[in-house]
Design an enzyme around this catalytic site. Structure first.
Site, PDB file in Angstrom:
ATOM      1  CE  LYS A   1      40.792 -45.096  44.410  1.00 29.04           C
ATOM      2  NZ  LYS A   1      42.002 -45.938  44.274  1.00 29.04           N
TER       3      LYS A   1
ATOM      4  CG  HIS B   1      44.404 -53.730  43.189  1.00 23.61           C
ATOM      5  ND1 HIS B   1      44.724 -53.886  41.851  1.00 23.61           N
ATOM      6  CD2 HIS B   1      43.806 -52.518  43.288  1.00 23.61           C
ATOM      7  CE1 HIS B   1      44.364 -52.797  41.181  1.00 23.61           C
ATOM      8  NE2 HIS B   1      43.796 -51.958  42.027  1.00 23.61           N
TER       9      HIS B   1
ATOM     10  CG  ASP C   1      44.028 -46.089  47.357  1.00 20.55           C
ATOM     11  OD1 ASP C   1      45.222 -45.751  47.437  1.00 20.55           O
ATOM     12  OD2 ASP C   1      43.585 -46.827  46.456  1.00 20.55           O
TER      13      ASP C   1
ATOM     14  CE  LYS D   1      47.326 -43.828  39.527  1.00 20.51           C
ATOM     15  NZ  LYS D   1      46.430 -44.267  40.596  1.00 20.51           N
TER      16      LYS D   1
END
Length: 388
Positions: free
Chosen positions: A187, A318, A216, A38
Site C-alpha cells: 500500500k 479484487h 496500490d 484512505k
C-alpha cells in the site's frame, strides 16, 4: 429431430424450481484493525470487520447453492435488506435461467438503480445460482465456465498495509514467499511521498529483482502527484500501480497510462459493468480489476471478461479469492488473483498454494462450505419461500 428446419429437442425440460432462499447477514471480525491511505488522509476509519451477505438457494429437487457478497465499513444491512426485498421474484422459477433471473431481480428493485448496494445484494444470490448450476453438473465453477488453466498466479496484499512498519513488511514478505505466494503488493499513498518510496525500496531490496511487486495508492493521489510518484516508482520494475487516482477518473488514468512505462490497474471500486466500460473505452488501464460481488455477481463478471479480453487487458480480480480463483481460471489471458486470508474463518475448505500459484479447486461448484463459526457472527437471518 427437425420440424420445418428447426431443431427440436426430445429431452424433457427441467422440473426443478427454486423452493426457498435463505439470507444471512454476518459480521466477520478482523484480528487487527486495517489501515490504508484512505485512513491516513482522514477519509475513512480503520477497518475492524467485514460485513458478509450469504445466500443459499434451495430447489424442489433438494439441491442447494451457496453464494456471498460483502461490504467494508458500511453497507452490510442495506445489502441484506435489498436482497430480502427482491428475492421473492425467484421463488418457483427455473434456477438454470440465471441471466433471466438476474434481470428479474434488477427490475424488482429498479428504483434504486443498477449499481452500488443494489447490485451487490443481487450478486450474492446470483453467485449462489451459479454455484448451484455447477453442483448440478458435478463440475467446479471454473470447469463449468470453461477453464483455460488449473492454477493461477497469486500475490499477497494483507502483508503490505500502511499500518505495518518496514520491519514487519520484510517479515511478511518472507512469510508470503515461503508459503508459495508468487508476488507482493504494498500500500502507498502516504501523505509524505518519501515514506512510500522508502518502503517500496526496502521491500524491493529485500526480495530482489525477480519477485513480482505491485503498489496500490487506493485513489489518494491527484493527477500531478500520481505522475510524479509514478515516475519515481519506475525504478522498482513494478507489475502495476493500482488506483493512483479517483476510481471514476477515466481520463486521468488514461493520461497516466500513456505517460508511464509501469502498467496502470484499477476497477475494484466500480459497481457495474458499465462503469468498467468507461475505463476500457478511455484506454485508462492495462490491468482491469473487477470484483464479482461488487458488480452484480458472476453473470456480470463473465460479460466483463469478454469485453476485457477483446480490449487486450490483463485481469486481476479484487479480493474474494475463494470465488475469483474460478473466474480467473476461465480468462483467456494469464491473470493474477489477490490473496487475502481474511475470509478463511467463514469456510471449511482452504485454497492450495504452491510455486507462486493458486490451485483451482476441483470440488463441485465454488467448492465452499460454511464453517461452524458463522452462526456466532450472524446478525440477521431470513428465509424467503413459497411458505415464507
Amino acid at each position: 429431430m427437425t420440424t420445418g428446419g428447426t431443431l427440436m429437442s426430445t429431452a424433457p425440460g427441467t422440473l426443478d424450481r427454486i423452493r426457498e432462499i435463505r439470507l444471512r447477514s454476518v459480521r466477520l471480525p478482523l484480528p487487527t484493525p486495517i489501515s490504508d491511505a484512505k485512513v491516513l488522509t482522514g477519509r475513512q476509519r480503520p477497518m475492524t470487520e467485514v460485513a458478509m451477505l450469504f445466500a443459499e438457494v434451495s430447489t424442489t429437487d433438494g439441491l442447494t447453492g451457496l453464494g456471498f457478497g460483502y461490504a467494508k465499513r458500511a453497507g452490510g444491512p442495506a445489502q441484506f435488506a435489498h436482497a430480502h426485498e427482491v428475492a421473492p421474484v425467484l421463488i418457483g422459477q427455473d434456477p438454470n435461467d440465471i441471466a433471466r433471473l438476474w434481470t428479474a431481480m434488477v427490475w424488482a428493485g429498479a428504483s434504486v438503480g443498477r449499481s452500488g448496494a443494489a447490485t451487490q445484494a443481487i450478486a450474492a444470490i446470483d453467485n449462489a445460482l451459479w454455484d448451484l448450476k455447477a453442483r448440478r453438473a458435478g463440475l467446479s465453477l471454473a470447469k463449468l465456465l470453461g477453464a483455460h488453466r488449473d492454477t493461477v498466479r497469486c500475490y499477497n496484499t494483507s502483508g503490505g498495509f500502511l499500518h505495518t512498519p518496514v520491519e514487519g513488511l520484510l517479515d511478511n514478505a518472507d512469510e508470503s514467499l515461503q508459503r508459495g505466494l508468487g508476488g507482493l503488493k504494498l500500500k502507498v499513498g502516504h501523505p509524505e511521498p518519501g515514506v512510500d518510496l522508502a518502503r517500496v525500496a526496502a521491500v524491493r531490496g529485500h526480495v530482489g529483482p525477480d519477485v513480482p511487486l505491485m503498489v496500490d495508492a487506493n485513489q489518494q493521489w491527484d493527477r500531478a502527484t500520481a505522475l510524479r510518484m509514478g515516475r519515481a516508482l519506475e525504478q522498482f520494475d513494478l507489475v502495476w500501480i493500482e488506483e493512483p487516482l479517483d476510481a471514476y477518473d477515466a481520463a486521468g488514468h488514461a493520461r497516466l497510462a500513456d505517460a508511464l512505462d509501469t502498467p496502470i490497474a484499477s476497477g475494484e471500486m466500480l459497481t457495474s459493468v458499465r462503469e468498467h466500460v468507461e475505463l476500457i473505452r478511455a484506454g485508462a488501464v492495462d490491468t482491469i480489476q473487477p470484483d464479482a460481488p461488487r458488480i452484480g455477481g458472476i453473470t456480470q463478471f463473465t460479460t466483463l471478461m469478454v469485453l476485457a479480453d477483446q480490449a487486450g487487458l490483463a485481469l486481476a480480480p479484487h479480493y474474494a479469492m475463494e470465488l475469483h480463483v474460478h473466474l480467473a481460471a476461465a480468462y483467456p489471458g494469464e491473470p493474477w488473483v489477490e490473496h487475502f486470508d481474511w475470509l478463511e474463518p467463514l469456510f471449511v475448505e482452504r485454497i492450495e498454494i504452491a510455486g507462486g500459484r493458486m490451485v483451482v479447486p476441483d470440488r463441485p461448484g465454488v467448492g465452499l462450505t460454511l464453517s461452524d463459526r458463522v452462526p456466532g457472527w450472524t446478525v440477521a437471518d431470513a428465509t424467503v419461500g413459497a411458505n415464507g
